[in-house]
Write an enzyme that holds these catalytic residues in place. Structure first.
Site, PDB file in Angstrom:
ATOM      1  N   LYS A  51       0.862  -1.197   0.000  1.00  0.00           N
ATOM      2  CA  LYS A  51       0.000   0.000   0.000  1.00  0.00           C
ATOM      3  C   LYS A  51       0.888   1.233   0.000  1.00  0.00           C
ATOM      4  O   LYS A  51       2.048   1.202   0.445  1.00  0.00           O
ATOM      5  CB  LYS A  51      -0.945   0.022   1.200  1.00  0.00           C
TER       6      LYS A  51
ATOM      7  N   GLY B  31       7.332   1.017   5.132  1.00  0.00           N
ATOM      8  CA  GLY B  31       6.167   1.886   4.997  1.00  0.00           C
ATOM      9  C   GLY B  31       5.201   1.409   3.924  1.00  0.00           C
ATOM     10  O   GLY B  31       4.256   2.104   3.576  1.00  0.00           O
ATOM     11  N   LEU B  32       5.436   0.201   3.400  1.00  0.00           N
ATOM     12  CA  LEU B  32       4.599  -0.334   2.320  1.00  0.00           C
ATOM     13  C   LEU B  32       3.520  -1.289   2.831  1.00  0.00           C
ATOM     14  O   LEU B  32       2.681  -1.763   2.060  1.00  0.00           O
ATOM     15  CB  LEU B  32       5.477  -1.070   1.294  1.00  0.00           C
TER      16      LEU B  32
ATOM     17  N   GLY C  21       4.163  -6.589   5.468  1.00  0.00           N
ATOM     18  CA  GLY C  21       3.972  -7.556   6.561  1.00  0.00           C
ATOM     19  C   GLY C  21       2.515  -7.596   6.995  1.00  0.00           C
ATOM     20  O   GLY C  21       1.950  -8.673   7.232  1.00  0.00           O
ATOM     21  N   SER C  22       1.885  -6.413   7.077  1.00  0.00           N
ATOM     22  CA  SER C  22       0.470  -6.342   7.462  1.00  0.00           C
ATOM     23  C   SER C  22      -0.395  -7.043   6.421  1.00  0.00           C
ATOM     24  O   SER C  22      -1.349  -7.757   6.761  1.00  0.00           O
ATOM     25  CB  SER C  22       0.021  -4.883   7.580  1.00  0.00           C
ATOM     26  N   ALA C  23      -0.077  -6.839   5.145  1.00  0.00           N
ATOM     27  CA  ALA C  23      -0.831  -7.500   4.071  1.00  0.00           C
ATOM     28  C   ALA C  23      -0.678  -9.017   4.186  1.00  0.00           C
ATOM     29  O   ALA C  23      -1.662  -9.760   4.072  1.00  0.00           O
ATOM     30  CB  ALA C  23      -0.352  -7.012   2.709  1.00  0.00           C
TER      31      ALA C  23
ATOM     32  N   ASP D 231      -2.258  -1.531  10.685  1.00  0.00           N
ATOM     33  CA  ASP D 231      -2.450  -1.414   9.235  1.00  0.00           C
ATOM     34  C   ASP D 231      -3.205  -2.603   8.659  1.00  0.00           C
ATOM     35  O   ASP D 231      -3.561  -2.596   7.470  1.00  0.00           O
ATOM     36  CB  ASP D 231      -1.085  -1.334   8.520  1.00  0.00           C
TER      37      ASP D 231
HETATM   38  O1  C5P Z   1      -0.133  -1.793  15.297  1.00  0.00           O
HETATM   39  P1  C5P Z   1       1.321  -1.950  15.002  1.00  0.00           P
HETATM   40  O2  C5P Z   1       1.887  -3.215  15.590  1.00  0.00           O
HETATM   41  O3  C5P Z   1       1.673  -1.767  13.580  1.00  0.00           O
HETATM   42  O4  C5P Z   1       2.005  -0.739  15.766  1.00  0.00           O
HETATM   43  C1  C5P Z   1       3.359  -0.724  16.102  1.00  0.00           C
HETATM   44  C2  C5P Z   1       3.595   0.449  17.043  1.00  0.00           C
HETATM   45  O5  C5P Z   1       3.433   1.677  16.333  1.00  0.00           O
HETATM   46  C3  C5P Z   1       2.610   0.530  18.187  1.00  0.00           C
HETATM   47  O6  C5P Z   1       3.048  -0.226  19.282  1.00  0.00           O
HETATM   48  C4  C5P Z   1       2.593   2.015  18.494  1.00  0.00           C
HETATM   49  O7  C5P Z   1       3.714   2.368  19.273  1.00  0.00           O
HETATM   50  C5  C5P Z   1       2.787   2.653  17.131  1.00  0.00           C
HETATM   51  N1  C5P Z   1       1.511   3.047  16.500  1.00  0.00           N
HETATM   52  C6  C5P Z   1       0.822   4.153  17.006  1.00  0.00           C
HETATM   53  N2  C5P Z   1      -0.359   4.543  16.422  1.00  0.00           N
HETATM   54  C7  C5P Z   1      -0.866   3.877  15.357  1.00  0.00           C
HETATM   55  C8  C5P Z   1      -0.173   2.755  14.838  1.00  0.00           C
HETATM   56  C9  C5P Z   1       1.011   2.373  15.428  1.00  0.00           C
HETATM   57  O8  C5P Z   1       1.271   4.797  17.955  1.00  0.00           O
HETATM   58  N3  C5P Z   1      -2.011   4.297  14.802  1.00  0.00           N
END
Ligand code: C5P
Length: 281
Positions: free
Chosen positions: A8, A99-100, A103-105, A137
């Site tokens: 993305k 930033g793509l 991993g989430s996909a 994501d």
């Molecule tokens: O949800 P994800 O595992 O991708 O998030 C990794 C880290 O990025 C979270 O632990 C948080 O510190 C930060 N994050 C955030 N706000 C978001 C997404 C991620 O602060 N909307």
């Protein structure tokens, strides 16, 4: 069964404020690309029920091969449902920590794939709940088009920007710098302001920069000369819109004409580092 988890791009990434749960509220348009990983999920009689044999090819996955978003997605479902033995093969093409959202996909498509292959019949609400548990994501990848993403990443509404983006050329350049999501969020300064996201459809691509900002971009650009150089090259080549995606380090250019896009891809490749992808939106 074979699936194609896509990359993305973030069109704008406005960080509005920090929430009591430690996450940040954000607003961004997520655009899926035709650039994908390849994920195969099959029933495997040689694997015990509730287990999965995971193997991958392609780019190296940093960290443990037994703890990544694919294996976590499988564990999440295996803990709640009676799953047969599975084989999961991921061919990793998309750069990580980039930033793509690759991993989430992969994680979300593992949920989708197991739901289909094992005929679990999970509702969209159940899948959304599980995807949000995997990562901020992840819920976006349950649907297939461009979407306005809000909240922590769990509020997703389709958005139609085809009037501007149809036939648009995309060049994506990743300089190979890994950026940690949590570290990036810890450094960003939130600003309570939104954009007229739906109004973008009536604004020419060359003016989108007046409406969109990635709140991580200035910091990453100042810290990493390679990111600064790629952004400059895209602009010099004639991109209508240039931006960093997500927390970086990948940058992209959107082009209305193919000659400028070809020039940008050549300039970025000539920098001799990282991965460049070019395609139609
Ligand atoms: O949800 P994800 O595992 O991708 O998030 C990794 C880290 O990025 C979270 O632990 C948080 O510190 C930060 N994050 C955030 N706000 C978001 C997404 C991620 O602060 N909307």
């Amino acid at each position: 069964m074979v699936f194609f988890p896509p990359a993305k791009l973030n069109l704008g990434l406005h960080i509005l404020g920090k929430r009591p749960d430690g996450f940040h509220d954000l607003e961004s348009v997520f655009l899926p690309l035709r650039w994908t990983d390849i994920l195969e999920v099959t029933l495997d009689e040689n694997v015990s029920a509730g287990e999965a044999r995971f193997e991958w090819t392609g780019l190296d996955i940093p960290g443990s091969a037994t703890d990544n978003l694919v294996t976590r997605a499988h564990r999440l479902l295996a803990d709640k449902h009676a799953l047969p033995g599975l084989s999961i093969h991921l061919h990793k093409i998309l750069p990580m920590g980039a930033g793509l959202g690759g991993g989430s996909a992969d994680g979300t498509y593992t949920l989708r794939a197991i739901n289909e292959v094992c005929k679990l019949g999970l509702s969209p609400q159940e899948l959304a709940h599980d995807a949000a548990q995997l990562g901020s994501d992840c819920p976006f990848f349950l649907q297939d088009g461009a979407a306005l993403v809000q909240g922590r990443g769990e509020h997703i509404a389709p958005i139609d920007l085809n009037k501007v983006l149809d036939g648009c050329h995309v060049v994506v350049a990743n300089p190979g710098i890994h950026i940690g999501t949590a570290e990036a969020f810890a450094l960003v300064t939130p600003q309570a302001r939104t954009a007229d996201w739906h109004g973008l459809a009536d604004v020419p691509l060359s003016q989108w920069r007046m409406h969109l900002r990635n709140d991580f971009e200035a910091g990453v650009r100042a810290q990493h000369i390679a990111v600064d150089e790629l952004l400059t090259r895209m602009a010099e080549a004639g991109a209508d819109h240039v931006q960093m995606t997500g927390t970086g380090s990948t940058v992209f250019g959107l082009f209305t004409d193919s000659t400028s896009a070809n020039r940008a891809a050549a300039l970025c490749k000539a920098s001799g580092q990282g991965i460049v992808w070019q395609g139609l939106y």
